[in-house]
Design a protein around this motif. Structure first.
Motif, PDB file in Angstrom:
ATOM      1  N   LEU A  45      -0.106   6.590  -2.689  1.00  0.00           N
ATOM      2  CA  LEU A  45      -1.593   7.214  -2.616  1.00  0.00           C
ATOM      3  C   LEU A  45      -1.405   7.085  -3.763  1.00  0.00           C
ATOM      4  CD1 LEU A  45      -1.530   9.202   1.223  1.00  0.00           C
ATOM      5  CD2 LEU A  45      -1.619   6.713   0.776  1.00  0.00           C
ATOM      6  N   ALA A  46      -1.690   8.017  -4.567  1.00  0.00           N
ATOM      7  CA  ALA A  46      -1.745   8.866  -6.189  1.00  0.00           C
ATOM      8  C   ALA A  46      -1.770   6.852  -7.123  1.00  0.00           C
ATOM      9  CB  ALA A  46      -1.075  10.053  -6.527  1.00  0.00           C
ATOM     10  N   PHE A  47      -0.647   6.540  -6.336  1.00  0.00           N
ATOM     11  CA  PHE A  47      -0.536   6.258  -7.721  1.00  0.00           C
ATOM     12  C   PHE A  47      -1.471   4.495  -7.736  1.00  0.00           C
ATOM     13  CE2 PHE A  47       0.439   1.006  -8.828  1.00  0.00           C
ATOM     14  CZ  PHE A  47       1.295   0.975 -10.090  1.00  0.00           C
ATOM     15  N   HIS A  48      -2.696   4.220  -6.664  1.00  0.00           N
ATOM     16  CA  HIS A  48      -3.571   3.276  -5.864  1.00  0.00           C
ATOM     17  C   HIS A  48      -5.118   4.097  -6.533  1.00  0.00           C
ATOM     18  CE1 HIS A  48      -1.030   0.099  -4.944  1.00  0.00           C
ATOM     19  NE2 HIS A  48       0.044   0.494  -4.413  1.00  0.00           N
ATOM     20  N   ARG A 103     -10.726   6.926  -0.016  1.00  0.00           N
ATOM     21  CA  ARG A 103     -10.248   8.417   0.759  1.00  0.00           C
ATOM     22  C   ARG A 103      -8.698   7.668   2.172  1.00  0.00           C
ATOM     23  NH1 ARG A 103     -15.378  10.975   2.093  1.00  0.00           N
ATOM     24  NH2 ARG A 103     -17.451  10.780   0.505  1.00  0.00           N
ATOM     25  N   VAL A 104      -7.987   8.304   2.057  1.00  0.00           N
ATOM     26  CA  VAL A 104      -7.376   8.180   3.446  1.00  0.00           C
ATOM     27  C   VAL A 104      -7.245   9.558   3.963  1.00  0.00           C
ATOM     28  CG1 VAL A 104      -5.988   5.921   2.349  1.00  0.00           C
ATOM     29  CG2 VAL A 104      -4.782   7.868   2.422  1.00  0.00           C
ATOM     30  N   ALA A 145      -2.847  -1.639  -1.349  1.00  0.00           N
ATOM     31  CA  ALA A 145      -3.343  -2.423  -2.260  1.00  0.00           C
ATOM     32  C   ALA A 145      -4.243  -2.874  -2.322  1.00  0.00           C
ATOM     33  CB  ALA A 145      -2.127  -3.003  -2.990  1.00  0.00           C
ATOM     34  N   GLY A 146      -4.308  -3.475  -1.249  1.00  0.00           N
ATOM     35  CA  GLY A 146      -5.272  -4.301  -0.364  1.00  0.00           C
ATOM     36  C   GLY A 146      -6.470  -3.577   0.401  1.00  0.00           C
ATOM     37  N   LEU A 147      -6.469  -2.572   0.807  1.00  0.00           N
ATOM     38  CA  LEU A 147      -7.214  -1.217   0.713  1.00  0.00           C
ATOM     39  C   LEU A 147      -8.688  -0.835  -0.195  1.00  0.00           C
ATOM     40  CD1 LEU A 147      -5.638   1.255   3.738  1.00  0.00           C
ATOM     41  CD2 LEU A 147      -7.306  -0.730   3.807  1.00  0.00           C
ATOM     42  N   VAL A 148      -7.854  -0.974  -1.727  1.00  0.00           N
ATOM     43  CA  VAL A 148      -8.678  -0.145  -2.477  1.00  0.00           C
ATOM     44  C   VAL A 148      -9.120  -1.972  -3.107  1.00  0.00           C
ATOM     45  CG1 VAL A 148      -7.584   0.226  -5.286  1.00  0.00           C
ATOM     46  CG2 VAL A 148      -6.889   1.410  -3.047  1.00  0.00           C
ATOM     47  N   ASP A 149      -8.034  -3.212  -3.118  1.00  0.00           N
ATOM     48  CA  ASP A 149      -8.291  -4.527  -3.559  1.00  0.00           C
ATOM     49  C   ASP A 149      -9.491  -4.338  -2.782  1.00  0.00           C
ATOM     50  OD1 ASP A 149      -6.399  -3.639  -5.471  1.00  0.00           O
ATOM     51  OD2 ASP A 149      -5.712  -5.712  -4.692  1.00  0.00           O
ATOM     52  N   ALA A 150      -9.494  -4.309  -1.153  1.00  0.00           N
ATOM     53  CA  ALA A 150     -11.112  -5.539  -0.372  1.00  0.00           C
ATOM     54  C   ALA A 150     -11.506  -4.730  -0.609  1.00  0.00           C
ATOM     55  CB  ALA A 150     -10.177  -5.625   0.941  1.00  0.00           C
TER      56      ALA A 150
END
Length: 288
Positions: free
Chosen positions: A131-134, A104-105, A94-99
């Motif tokens: 992963l898919a949820f985010h 991709r991971v 969540a932090g990676l997506v928001d910031a």
């Protein structure tokens, strides 16, 4: 399928088909030196951010944010066995997506003998659905052309199949990044076998960036990469030249000569900058 012979090298320069869309790996500490990447890597280049022990989740998220701000595409690593809880994985993604708007991971099992939490391996992270949820759209997994020191070949093959199936079932795209190598032959043989078995995902071939011989051998020993005298000679160095430096010229030359799209499929390069970001970026710039 018969082996595809390597032709005699024609040039020390890789053609655009290999160097185009090459990716590179950094640590969270390298986030303060991203200006060096612009010397050889175009905007949008995928930049993998390793999941090293001793770095906090905040460090890794900040690194992804800086990679995005620098105009590159952040690809954070997730080390399954180092995660202590489901909540920790949730918070990290969540932090990676928001910031950093991460889509991709790259998921690996990790090198701990026992998992620190509920995730035994990369497959468990992928199957969790987090992963898919985010909104993660692409998931990378590891490939080992020369095998893995602790995993039998049949188990490696089965694990790759299972991970690819799980990624596709989640509606995500997959790619494969390989451990680095000093020898084109096992990489090309492995690639041909993957394609013959129906695995057609993009493969990013791991190559070491320019570094001292001592540094290259240290990483090779740590990662279980073959370092025989014959292989080192093919790479362009001698095991007695510890104070010298070496680059991937001959390796990429051999890959270029041996790659056949109909046999080996979509292959790109993935640089491990063991000698530092500046040396690798300058090497790419000179050959771009």
């Amino acid at each position: 399928m018969p082996a595809v012979p390597l032709s005699e090298p024609q040039s020390l320069y890789a053609p655009p088909s290999l160097l185009d869309d090459a990716s590179i790996e950094i640590t969270a500490k390298d986030q303060h030196h991203l200006d060096q990447l612009a010397r050889g890597f175009a905007p949008g280049t995928p930049v993998s951010i390793t999941f090293l022990p001793g770095e906090t989740f905040e460090d890794r998220i900040a690194a992804a944010q800086r990679v995005r701000a620098a105009g590159f595409t952040p690809v954070p690593h997730i080390s399954a066995r180092r995660l202590t809880s489901v909540a920790e994985l949730e918070g990290f993604v969540a932090g990676l997506v928001d910031a950093a708007a991460v889509t991709r991971v790259f998921v690996v099992g990790g090198d701990l003998p026992q998992p620190a939490g509920p995730f035994e391996d990369a497959l468990a992270v992928i199957r969790s659905g987090i992963l898919a949820f985010h909104g993660i759209e692409q998931v990378g997994i590891a490939g080992y052309p020369e095998g893995h020191p602790d995993i039998a070949p049949a188990a490696l093959d089965a694990a790759m199949r299972d991970k690819l199936d799980a990624i596709h079932a989640a509606g995500q795209r997959a790619w494969i990044a390989t451990q680095f190598s000093f020898d084109a032959v096992p990489v090309l043989d492995w690639l041909a076998r993957l394609r013959a078995e129906g695995i057609d995902e993009t493969v990013r071939i791991g190559v070491p960036g320019p570094a001292s011989v001592k540094t290259l051998l240290r990483f090779a020993t740590r990662c279980g990469v073959g370092v025989s005298a014959k292989v080192m000679t093919k790479y362009g160095l001698s095991l007695t030249q510890f104070l010298g430096n070496a680059g991937p010229d001959k390796l990429i030359e051999a890959l270029t000569a041996g790659l056949v799209p109909e046999v080996h499929g979509d292959a790109r390069l993935h640089f491990y900058p063991f000698g530092g970001l500046e040396k690798t970026a300058d090497w790419v710039a000179r050959r771009g």
